[in-house]
Design an enzyme around this catalytic site. Structure first.
Site, mmCIF file in Angstrom:
data_model
loop_
_atom_site.group_PDB
_atom_site.id
_atom_site.type_symbol
_atom_site.label_atom_id
_atom_site.label_comp_id
_atom_site.label_asym_id
_atom_site.label_seq_id
_atom_site.Cartn_x
_atom_site.Cartn_y
_atom_site.Cartn_z
ATOM 1 N N HIS A 197 0.719 -1.219 0.060
ATOM 2 C CA HIS A 197 -0.192 -0.036 -0.064
ATOM 3 C C HIS A 197 0.818 1.203 -0.155
ATOM 4 O O HIS A 197 0.676 2.084 -0.779
ATOM 5 C CB HIS A 197 -0.895 -0.109 1.275
ATOM 6 C CG HIS A 197 -1.941 -0.983 1.419
ATOM 7 N ND1 HIS A 197 -1.743 -2.248 1.256
ATOM 8 C CD2 HIS A 197 -3.277 -0.735 1.110
ATOM 9 C CE1 HIS A 197 -2.878 -2.718 1.260
ATOM 10 N NE2 HIS A 197 -3.841 -1.929 1.471
ATOM 11 N N HIS A 237 -0.676 -3.613 9.707
ATOM 12 C CA HIS A 237 0.670 -3.702 9.188
ATOM 13 C C HIS A 237 1.509 -3.353 10.519
ATOM 14 O O HIS A 237 1.195 -2.597 11.360
ATOM 15 C CB HIS A 237 1.140 -2.829 8.310
ATOM 16 C CG HIS A 237 1.241 -3.490 6.896
ATOM 17 N ND1 HIS A 237 1.968 -4.540 6.200
ATOM 18 C CD2 HIS A 237 0.171 -3.249 5.949
ATOM 19 C CE1 HIS A 237 1.566 -4.848 5.223
ATOM 20 N NE2 HIS A 237 0.688 -4.024 4.726
ATOM 21 N N ASP A 241 6.757 -2.461 8.486
ATOM 22 C CA ASP A 241 6.339 -2.815 7.362
ATOM 23 C C ASP A 241 6.235 -1.524 6.451
ATOM 24 O O ASP A 241 6.584 -1.412 5.198
ATOM 25 C CB ASP A 241 5.003 -3.540 7.391
ATOM 26 C CG ASP A 241 5.152 -4.802 8.113
ATOM 27 O OD1 ASP A 241 6.310 -5.614 8.492
ATOM 28 O OD2 ASP A 241 4.118 -5.256 8.608
#
Length: 287
Positions: A197, A237, A241
């Site tokens: 993302h 996350h 990350d």
């Protein structure tokens, strides 16, 4: 009567003497390497074998380094600080959940979202829309504007993410708030390390800056920051990350640029300098 110099020049014995004299002078002019090293040491350190302290080791020199190079000096202090922290910090036991400071910072938001499932679904849907915006822009760049750099960077990034995600599978956070509206839609499994993302948004924003779309790039950066907060609050996350996702976006955008620079140079000549918007990469799609 010829001058004495001409007489000496015609005399073979005198010529031989002159040659010997020149050879002796040349031999005397050559310095033995050890003597030359000693002379250099004397010139630099005040004597043979002495060491001269670097200029920056003095108080004035250190102050000059801090004034001219504050960022490396800050990183040097950070190195010393975290060396001390790393060697003294208590490690998390194998049976305990991971310690994530991002989770601690968003604990209040996590509690609010956990108590309101509709809010969790709304935030997940908005995040999915943002992911679609990233993908739509990258596809537009390659299909409509014929600029493949962002698309190649995204392909590199997601391939690397898949390799790393398979190599080290992190445990899902205990407080994860899943939603059928999240991407991948349907609340299916996903890789935690690293965040695609975030990396995709970084790649899209970098392409916008190259094209001079600064306002749009700033909008994507702001939405990406909100996305980070939402992913932390919903435990989608870990903090690492998300941080590595930013670095991965920058890295693979740079690698894609190097790739197209090399292709433009045909691998033989030095790559030409491209314009800021990389319009010259369009021709590569027809090769």
């Amino acid at each position: 009567m010829p001058p004495p110099s001409l007489t000496a020049a015609r005399d073979p014995s005198a010529a031989t003497a002159r040659r010997r004299s020149k050879e002796e002078q040349g031999a005397a002019a050559k310095v033995h390497p050890a003597s030359e090293k000693g002379a250099m040491g004397a010139a630099v350190g005040g004597g043979e074998g002495t060491w001269r302290r670097p200029e920056w080791c003095s108080l004035a020199g250190a102050a000059g380094v801090l004034r001219r190079h504050p960022l490396p000096a800050l990183f040097a202090c950070g190195l010393l600080l975290f060396m001390a922290v790393e060697y003294t910090i208590p490690m998390v036991s194998p049976a305990a959940p991971p310690l994530d400071l991002g989770f601690a910072a968003t604990q209040g938001m996590h509690d609010a979202v956990a108590a309101r499932p509709w809010l969790n679904s709304l935030l997940a849907a908005l995040n999915t829309v943002f992911v679609a915006m990233q993908a739509g822009y990258i596809l537009w760049a390659i299909l409509a504007e014929q600029r493949p750099r962002a698309a190649v960077a995204a392909l590199m990034m997601f391939t690397c993410r898949g390799v790393l995600g398979c190599a080290t599978q992190l445990p899902l956070p205990e407080e994860f708030l899943g939603s059928g509206m999240d991407f991948p839609v349907g609340n299916v499994s996903f890789f935690l390390f690293f965040s695609g993302h975030v990396a995709g948004a970084v790649i899209a924003a970098a392409d916008m800056r190259r094209e001079g779309r600064l306002a749009l790039a700033r909008l994507y950066d702001a939405l990406n920051a909100l996305q980070v907060v939402r992913l932390l609050a919903c435990r989608g996350h870990y903090t690492i990350d998300l941080a590595v996702g930013v670095g991965a976006g920058v890295l693979f955008d740079t690698l894609a640029g190097w790739y197209f620079d090399a292709k433009s140079g045909d691998g033989k000549n030095a790559p030409e300098k491209h314009c800021r918007s990389c319009q010259c990469h369009k021709a590569l799609l027809s090769h």
